[in-house]
Design a protein around this motif. Structure first.
Motif, PDB file in Angstrom:
ATOM      1  N   LEU A  41      18.006 -20.190 -12.201  1.00 22.36           N
ATOM      2  CA  LEU A  41      17.473 -19.154 -11.416  1.00 22.36           C
ATOM      3  C   LEU A  41      18.212 -18.458 -10.454  1.00 22.36           C
ATOM      4  O   LEU A  41      18.166 -17.471  -9.813  1.00 22.36           O
ATOM      5  CB  LEU A  41      16.360 -20.205 -10.321  1.00 22.36           C
ATOM      6  CG  LEU A  41      15.335 -20.577 -11.184  1.00 22.36           C
ATOM      7  CD1 LEU A  41      14.211 -21.747 -10.330  1.00 22.36           C
ATOM      8  CD2 LEU A  41      14.386 -19.637 -11.964  1.00 22.36           C
ATOM      9  N   ASN A  42      19.547 -18.878 -10.315  1.00 25.37           N
ATOM     10  CA  ASN A  42      20.776 -17.803  -9.694  1.00 25.37           C
ATOM     11  C   ASN A  42      21.010 -16.876 -10.627  1.00 25.37           C
ATOM     12  O   ASN A  42      21.812 -15.913  -9.936  1.00 25.37           O
ATOM     13  CB  ASN A  42      21.871 -18.851  -9.529  1.00 25.37           C
ATOM     14  CG  ASN A  42      22.680 -19.526 -10.658  1.00 25.37           C
ATOM     15  OD1 ASN A  42      21.891 -19.762 -11.718  1.00 25.37           O
ATOM     16  ND2 ASN A  42      23.872 -19.339 -10.886  1.00 25.37           N
ATOM     17  N   HIS A  43      20.305 -16.492 -11.718  1.00 19.39           N
ATOM     18  CA  HIS A  43      20.501 -15.378 -12.563  1.00 19.39           C
ATOM     19  C   HIS A  43      19.254 -14.638 -12.590  1.00 19.39           C
ATOM     20  O   HIS A  43      18.750 -14.378 -13.809  1.00 19.39           O
ATOM     21  CB  HIS A  43      21.197 -15.612 -14.069  1.00 19.39           C
ATOM     22  CG  HIS A  43      22.632 -16.172 -13.619  1.00 19.39           C
ATOM     23  ND1 HIS A  43      23.575 -15.424 -13.576  1.00 19.39           N
ATOM     24  CD2 HIS A  43      23.082 -17.562 -13.867  1.00 19.39           C
ATOM     25  CE1 HIS A  43      24.686 -16.190 -13.366  1.00 19.39           C
ATOM     26  NE2 HIS A  43      24.543 -17.333 -13.820  1.00 19.39           N
ATOM     27  N   LEU A  44      18.637 -14.457 -11.531  1.00 20.09           N
ATOM     28  CA  LEU A  44      17.161 -13.787 -11.654  1.00 20.09           C
ATOM     29  C   LEU A  44      17.539 -12.344 -11.759  1.00 20.09           C
ATOM     30  O   LEU A  44      18.525 -11.709 -11.335  1.00 20.09           O
ATOM     31  CB  LEU A  44      16.346 -14.026 -10.229  1.00 20.09           C
ATOM     32  CG  LEU A  44      15.656 -15.378 -10.121  1.00 20.09           C
ATOM     33  CD1 LEU A  44      15.100 -15.020  -8.704  1.00 20.09           C
ATOM     34  CD2 LEU A  44      14.783 -15.649 -11.148  1.00 20.09           C
ATOM     35  N   GLY A  45      16.427 -11.654 -12.265  1.00 21.98           N
ATOM     36  CA  GLY A  45      16.799 -10.091 -12.405  1.00 21.98           C
ATOM     37  C   GLY A  45      15.184  -9.566 -12.715  1.00 21.98           C
ATOM     38  O   GLY A  45      14.241 -10.390 -12.933  1.00 21.98           O
ATOM     39  N   SER A  46      15.122  -8.333 -12.749  1.00 23.98           N
ATOM     40  CA  SER A  46      13.705  -7.537 -13.346  1.00 23.98           C
ATOM     41  C   SER A  46      14.188  -6.695 -14.252  1.00 23.98           C
ATOM     42  O   SER A  46      15.289  -6.109 -14.526  1.00 23.98           O
ATOM     43  CB  SER A  46      13.070  -7.078 -12.326  1.00 23.98           C
ATOM     44  OG  SER A  46      13.590  -5.899 -11.875  1.00 23.98           O
ATOM     45  N   VAL A  47      13.039  -6.670 -15.104  1.00 22.51           N
ATOM     46  CA  VAL A  47      13.134  -5.326 -16.385  1.00 22.51           C
ATOM     47  C   VAL A  47      11.899  -4.757 -16.529  1.00 22.51           C
ATOM     48  O   VAL A  47      10.871  -5.295 -16.188  1.00 22.51           O
ATOM     49  CB  VAL A  47      13.713  -6.455 -17.703  1.00 22.51           C
ATOM     50  CG1 VAL A  47      12.730  -7.110 -18.084  1.00 22.51           C
ATOM     51  CG2 VAL A  47      14.099  -5.206 -18.695  1.00 22.51           C
ATOM     52  N   SER A  48      12.037  -3.481 -17.121  1.00 21.58           N
ATOM     53  CA  SER A  48      10.783  -2.831 -17.207  1.00 21.58           C
ATOM     54  C   SER A  48      10.050  -3.443 -18.329  1.00 21.58           C
ATOM     55  O   SER A  48      10.574  -3.921 -19.502  1.00 21.58           O
ATOM     56  CB  SER A  48      11.124  -1.276 -17.631  1.00 21.58           C
ATOM     57  OG  SER A  48      10.268  -0.610 -17.994  1.00 21.58           O
ATOM     58  N   VAL A  49       8.718  -3.570 -18.168  1.00 22.63           N
ATOM     59  CA  VAL A  49       7.903  -4.158 -19.386  1.00 22.63           C
ATOM     60  C   VAL A  49       8.029  -3.423 -20.539  1.00 22.63           C
ATOM     61  O   VAL A  49       7.800  -4.028 -21.544  1.00 22.63           O
ATOM     62  CB  VAL A  49       6.403  -4.357 -18.741  1.00 22.63           C
ATOM     63  CG1 VAL A  49       6.379  -5.447 -17.534  1.00 22.63           C
ATOM     64  CG2 VAL A  49       5.701  -3.088 -18.374  1.00 22.63           C
ATOM     65  N   HIS A  50       8.426  -2.119 -20.403  1.00 17.14           N
ATOM     66  CA  HIS A  50       8.375  -1.443 -21.777  1.00 17.14           C
ATOM     67  C   HIS A  50       9.734  -1.596 -22.467  1.00 17.14           C
ATOM     68  O   HIS A  50       9.757  -1.474 -23.546  1.00 17.14           O
ATOM     69  CB  HIS A  50       8.503   0.125 -21.374  1.00 17.14           C
ATOM     70  CG  HIS A  50       7.206   0.543 -20.513  1.00 17.14           C
ATOM     71  ND1 HIS A  50       5.934   0.575 -20.944  1.00 17.14           N
ATOM     72  CD2 HIS A  50       7.023   0.982 -19.197  1.00 17.14           C
ATOM     73  CE1 HIS A  50       5.285   0.853 -20.292  1.00 17.14           C
ATOM     74  NE2 HIS A  50       5.758   0.972 -18.953  1.00 17.14           N
ATOM     75  N   ARG A  51      10.553  -2.661 -21.771  1.00 16.09           N
ATOM     76  CA  ARG A  51      11.720  -2.814 -22.383  1.00 16.09           C
ATOM     77  C   ARG A  51      11.887  -4.275 -23.284  1.00 16.09           C
ATOM     78  O   ARG A  51      12.587  -4.749 -23.968  1.00 16.09           O
ATOM     79  CB  ARG A  51      13.178  -2.993 -21.860  1.00 16.09           C
ATOM     80  CG  ARG A  51      13.348  -1.409 -21.146  1.00 16.09           C
ATOM     81  CD  ARG A  51      14.677  -1.384 -20.289  1.00 16.09           C
ATOM     82  NE  ARG A  51      15.716  -1.808 -21.170  1.00 16.09           N
ATOM     83  CZ  ARG A  51      16.954  -2.177 -20.775  1.00 16.09           C
ATOM     84  NH1 ARG A  51      17.153  -2.237 -19.663  1.00 16.09           N
ATOM     85  NH2 ARG A  51      17.876  -2.388 -21.831  1.00 16.09           N
TER      86      ARG A  51
END
Length: 76
Positions: A41-51
């Motif tokens: 969890l120290n490597h959280l991120g977000s990405v577009s659902v389209h990717r």
């Protein structure tokens, strides 16, 4: 993916965390057991659902609940 379908629809993003191949010898509170591996969890991120191209693996409800609870504790 730590986010749910409602979040994906509203934000068009997914909250993700890295999965380590092995659980560290000295796991920290942000390492959530995931079989023989660990969700980091120290490597959280977000990405577009389209990717998002394909589902790689799934976690059971209890693992996901623990990960979400840890994120809430970390984020305050």
């Amino acid at each position: 993916m730590l986010s749910d379908a409602r979040f994906h629809r509203l934000a068009e993003r997914a909250v993700i965390a890295a999965v380590l191949d092995v659980m560290p010898a000295s796991p920290r509170p942000w390492h959530i057991p995931f079989g023989q591996r660990a969700i980091a969890l120290n490597h959280l991120g977000s990405v577009s659902v389209h990717r998002l191209l394909e589902r790689v693996d799934t976690a059971d409800y209890e693992t996901l609940r623990r990960a979400r609870r840890a994120v809430n504790e970390i984020a305050g």
